[in-house]
Scaffold this motif. Structure first.
Motif, mmCIF file in Angstrom:
data_model
loop_
_atom_site.group_PDB
_atom_site.id
_atom_site.type_symbol
_atom_site.label_atom_id
_atom_site.label_comp_id
_atom_site.label_asym_id
_atom_site.label_seq_id
_atom_site.Cartn_x
_atom_site.Cartn_y
_atom_site.Cartn_z
ATOM 1 N N LEU A 112 29.250 45.378 45.595
ATOM 2 C CA LEU A 112 28.981 45.069 44.072
ATOM 3 C C LEU A 112 27.668 45.226 43.706
ATOM 4 O O LEU A 112 27.432 45.820 42.610
ATOM 5 N N ARG A 113 26.398 44.912 44.514
ATOM 6 C CA ARG A 113 25.239 45.422 44.202
ATOM 7 C C ARG A 113 24.904 46.643 44.075
ATOM 8 O O ARG A 113 24.065 47.005 43.303
ATOM 9 N N ARG A 114 25.670 47.491 45.052
ATOM 10 C CA ARG A 114 25.396 48.820 44.986
ATOM 11 C C ARG A 114 25.852 49.413 43.685
ATOM 12 O O ARG A 114 25.279 50.089 42.866
ATOM 13 N N LEU A 115 26.955 49.065 43.321
ATOM 14 C CA LEU A 115 27.598 49.547 42.112
ATOM 15 C C LEU A 115 26.472 49.030 40.723
ATOM 16 O O LEU A 115 26.286 49.798 40.048
ATOM 17 N N ASP A 116 25.984 48.082 41.006
ATOM 18 C CA ASP A 116 25.097 47.653 39.850
ATOM 19 C C ASP A 116 23.814 48.583 40.016
ATOM 20 O O ASP A 116 23.310 49.131 38.805
ATOM 21 N N GLN A 117 23.410 48.998 40.981
ATOM 22 C CA GLN A 117 22.343 50.066 41.220
ATOM 23 C C GLN A 117 22.708 51.200 40.706
ATOM 24 O O GLN A 117 21.919 52.076 39.961
ATOM 25 N N LEU A 118 24.009 51.708 40.677
ATOM 26 C CA LEU A 118 24.532 52.827 40.272
ATOM 27 C C LEU A 118 24.620 52.957 38.416
ATOM 28 O O LEU A 118 24.754 53.950 38.017
ATOM 29 N N GLY A 119 24.410 51.761 37.990
ATOM 30 C CA GLY A 119 24.488 51.650 36.462
ATOM 31 C C GLY A 119 25.729 52.049 35.938
ATOM 32 O O GLY A 119 25.753 52.617 34.793
ATOM 33 N N VAL A 120 26.806 51.474 36.339
ATOM 34 C CA VAL A 120 28.126 51.918 35.734
ATOM 35 C C VAL A 120 28.294 50.783 34.552
ATOM 36 O O VAL A 120 27.786 49.898 34.552
ATOM 37 N N ASP A 121 29.219 51.205 33.726
ATOM 38 C CA ASP A 121 29.683 50.560 32.657
ATOM 39 C C ASP A 121 30.790 49.759 32.976
ATOM 40 O O ASP A 121 30.958 48.706 32.270
ATOM 41 N N LEU A 122 31.575 50.096 33.857
ATOM 42 C CA LEU A 122 32.649 49.209 34.165
ATOM 43 C C LEU A 122 33.193 49.583 35.792
ATOM 44 O O LEU A 122 32.848 50.366 36.332
ATOM 45 N N ILE A 123 33.591 48.368 36.178
ATOM 46 C CA ILE A 123 33.996 48.438 37.730
ATOM 47 C C ILE A 123 35.473 48.245 37.745
ATOM 48 O O ILE A 123 36.016 47.247 37.020
ATOM 49 N N LEU A 124 36.333 49.088 38.606
ATOM 50 C CA LEU A 124 37.620 48.844 38.708
ATOM 51 C C LEU A 124 37.927 48.623 40.397
ATOM 52 O O LEU A 124 37.250 49.149 41.143
ATOM 53 N N ALA A 125 38.487 47.375 40.505
ATOM 54 C CA ALA A 125 38.443 47.061 42.029
ATOM 55 C C ALA A 125 39.994 46.702 42.542
ATOM 56 O O ALA A 125 40.433 46.432 41.857
ATOM 57 N N GLU A 126 39.988 47.211 43.720
ATOM 58 C CA GLU A 126 41.338 47.361 44.366
ATOM 59 C C GLU A 126 41.473 45.777 44.711
ATOM 60 O O GLU A 126 40.433 45.098 45.421
ATOM 61 N N GLY A 127 42.657 45.178 44.832
ATOM 62 C CA GLY A 127 42.744 43.855 45.254
ATOM 63 C C GLY A 127 42.958 43.937 46.747
ATOM 64 O O GLY A 127 43.275 44.896 47.324
ATOM 65 N N VAL A 128 42.792 42.758 47.311
ATOM 66 C CA VAL A 128 42.901 42.434 48.868
ATOM 67 C C VAL A 128 44.147 41.288 49.019
ATOM 68 O O VAL A 128 44.075 40.514 48.430
ATOM 69 N N GLU A 129 44.948 41.626 50.284
ATOM 70 C CA GLU A 129 45.820 40.686 50.422
ATOM 71 C C GLU A 129 45.500 39.470 50.802
ATOM 72 O O GLU A 129 44.551 39.303 51.791
ATOM 73 N N PRO A 130 45.647 38.225 50.117
ATOM 74 C CA PRO A 130 45.193 37.076 50.379
ATOM 75 C C PRO A 130 45.679 36.339 51.571
ATOM 76 O O PRO A 130 46.210 35.231 51.590
ATOM 77 N N ARG A 131 45.472 36.912 52.728
ATOM 78 C CA ARG A 131 45.893 36.361 53.923
ATOM 79 C C ARG A 131 44.751 36.109 54.899
ATOM 80 O O ARG A 131 43.971 37.122 55.001
ATOM 81 N N GLY A 132 44.755 35.207 55.800
ATOM 82 C CA GLY A 132 43.368 35.014 56.579
ATOM 83 C C GLY A 132 42.323 34.966 55.823
ATOM 84 O O GLY A 132 41.857 34.496 54.851
ATOM 85 N N VAL A 133 41.261 35.893 56.429
ATOM 86 C CA VAL A 133 39.993 36.001 55.743
ATOM 87 C C VAL A 133 40.028 36.725 54.669
ATOM 88 O O VAL A 133 39.431 36.529 53.636
ATOM 89 N N GLY A 134 41.389 37.383 54.412
ATOM 90 C CA GLY A 134 41.501 38.168 53.148
ATOM 91 C C GLY A 134 41.607 37.101 52.047
ATOM 92 O O GLY A 134 41.362 37.684 50.774
ATOM 93 N N LEU A 135 41.988 35.724 52.171
ATOM 94 C CA LEU A 135 41.994 34.846 50.978
ATOM 95 C C LEU A 135 40.800 34.646 50.518
ATOM 96 O O LEU A 135 40.484 34.690 49.380
ATOM 97 N N ALA A 136 39.699 34.374 51.490
ATOM 98 C CA ALA A 136 38.321 34.496 51.020
ATOM 99 C C ALA A 136 37.876 35.606 49.934
ATOM 100 O O ALA A 136 37.176 35.689 48.898
ATOM 101 N N VAL A 137 38.067 36.920 50.616
ATOM 102 C CA VAL A 137 37.870 38.178 49.763
ATOM 103 C C VAL A 137 38.318 38.091 48.406
ATOM 104 O O VAL A 137 37.812 38.395 47.319
ATOM 105 N N ALA A 138 39.624 37.785 48.502
ATOM 106 C CA ALA A 138 40.486 37.776 47.271
ATOM 107 C C ALA A 138 40.196 36.652 46.345
ATOM 108 O O ALA A 138 39.828 36.904 45.008
ATOM 109 N N ASN A 139 39.647 35.623 46.600
ATOM 110 C CA ASN A 139 39.183 34.317 45.864
ATOM 111 C C ASN A 139 37.581 34.903 45.178
ATOM 112 O O ASN A 139 37.511 34.739 43.947
#
Length: 358
Positions: free
Chosen positions: A314-341
């Motif tokens: 996410l910080r790298r995308l800030d450095q790239l100076g984008v106007d919009l970020i599109l993010a693929e979701g993560v299946e909320p299972r196991g540690v993936g629940l934390a990433v999705a959150n």
């Protein structure tokens, strides 16, 4: 808060930190100052948990809302008994199994910690970090250490000392650079102050691991996408928008093939409008998004890898100076629940295309 503090920057061995540097950093905390330090989750911004003025310094440095409670870090179990009014058997069981480690437990406050730590609640959040630098610093300070993530409030959490320096240099007394944080997302937070354990924030310790000790736990309603939290949050990461990059982030969740289709469609539409678009995706999908500034964050089947790379991406995308970020979701299972959150908290908009697995 104006940037007017001469911040010391110390590089320390992440496994065997220099005792002299740790002693100096401990003195800073003991005397009411602020020190950023590595943990196994993210970098923390530490102050004496017994000193209201020091804790207020954390809120000023981060620009943190005053009703957002802090987590107190300890280096031994004796401190826990000093700080809370009691330790239920299930809490003791969790601490025995997962401490030191990325687990925060919420217990009834014993009235010893500074009032600003609890943000007016009758509970106290505690954890013992699993990192040699963190443990050495807490012991050198001689006091329990209140420490949220060492970033400006709302920004992606820091997983390197350089992230801390970019956000807070001049706002704190010292930074201990012990190398990259390992897990990459904040600790799991479990409320054990009531009759039934409640998961308030997912992290590196999964619900299944917790239930192996406590029996059934409840998931707090705040974990639902788009949930609104009335009143004071009981844990960091619940009420406010967190972890957000500078550019608006649209999170697309659901069946992987549908997710990539929606992201491609939105990418094409925004490129035609002349926008510079960033895409946060599985590394194997990087070639699907021509024209975008693509940043991969782990493979699709490796949520632990995604967690360790998420905030840096996410910080790298800030450095790239984008106007919009599109993010693929993560299946909320196991540690993936934390990433999705974390992605849901960072997103300004969430699009759900259906089931999260095929």
């Amino acid at each position: 808060m104006e940037k007017n503090i001469q911040t010391k920057y110390w590089v320390v061995d992440g496994k065997e930190p220099d005792p002299g540097i740790i002693r100096q950093a401990g003195e800073i905390i003991r005397n009411g100052g602020l020190v950023a330090f590595p943990t196994e989750t993210v970098y923390g911004l530490g102050a004496s948990a017994l000193d209201d003025n020091a804790v207020e310094g954390i809120f000023r440095a981060k620009g943190r809302p005053q009703d957002n409670p802090l987590i107190v870090h300890v280096a031994d179990m004796d401190r826990v008994w000093e700080l809370v009014s009691g330790v239920p058997a299930r809490a003791a069981g969790l601490m025995e199994k997962f401490w030191p480690g990325p687990l925060t437990v919420i217990l009834r406050d014993g009235g010893v910690a500074a009032k600003k730590v609890t943000a007016g609640l009758d509970t106290l959040a505690l954890r013992m970090p699993d990192h040699p630098v963190a443990l050495a610093l807490i012991r050198a300070a001689g006091v329990p250490v209140a420490a949220p993530s060492a970033n400006l409030s709302g920004r992606p959490s820091p997983t390197t000392a350089e992230h801390v320096r970019n956000d807070l240099s001049g706002r704190l007394d010292a930074i201990l650079d012990g190398g990259p944080a390992g897990l990459g997302v904040e600790s799991t937070v479990v409320d054990l102050s009531g009759e039934t354990p409640v998961l308030l924030r997912p992290g590196g310790i999964t619900p299944g691991q917790i239930e192996s000790v406590t029996g059934r736990i409840l998931l707090d309603p705040s974990l639902e996408p788009g949930a609104v939290i009335p009143g004071k949050p009981r844990s960091p990461g619940m009420k406010y928008r967190h972890y957000a990059p500078a550019a608006p982030l649209v999170l697309v969740e659901g069946t992987p093939s549908r997710v990539t289709g929606i992201v491609r469609q939105m990418l094409e539409e925004n490129l035609l409008r002349g926008k510079r678009v960033g895409v946060l995706c599985r590394e194997e999908n990087a070639g699907l998004y021509p024209g975008a500034a693509v940043v991969g964050a782990g493979a699709g089947g490796e949520p632990g890898e995604t967690a360790s790379k998420l905030y840096a991406a996410l910080r790298r995308l800030d450095q790239l100076g984008v106007d919009l970020i599109l993010a693929e979701g993560v299946e909320p299972r196991g540690v993936g629940l934390a990433v999705a959150n974390r992605l849901r908290r960072a997103a300004g908009k969430i699009i759900n295309t259906g089931q999260l697995h095929e």
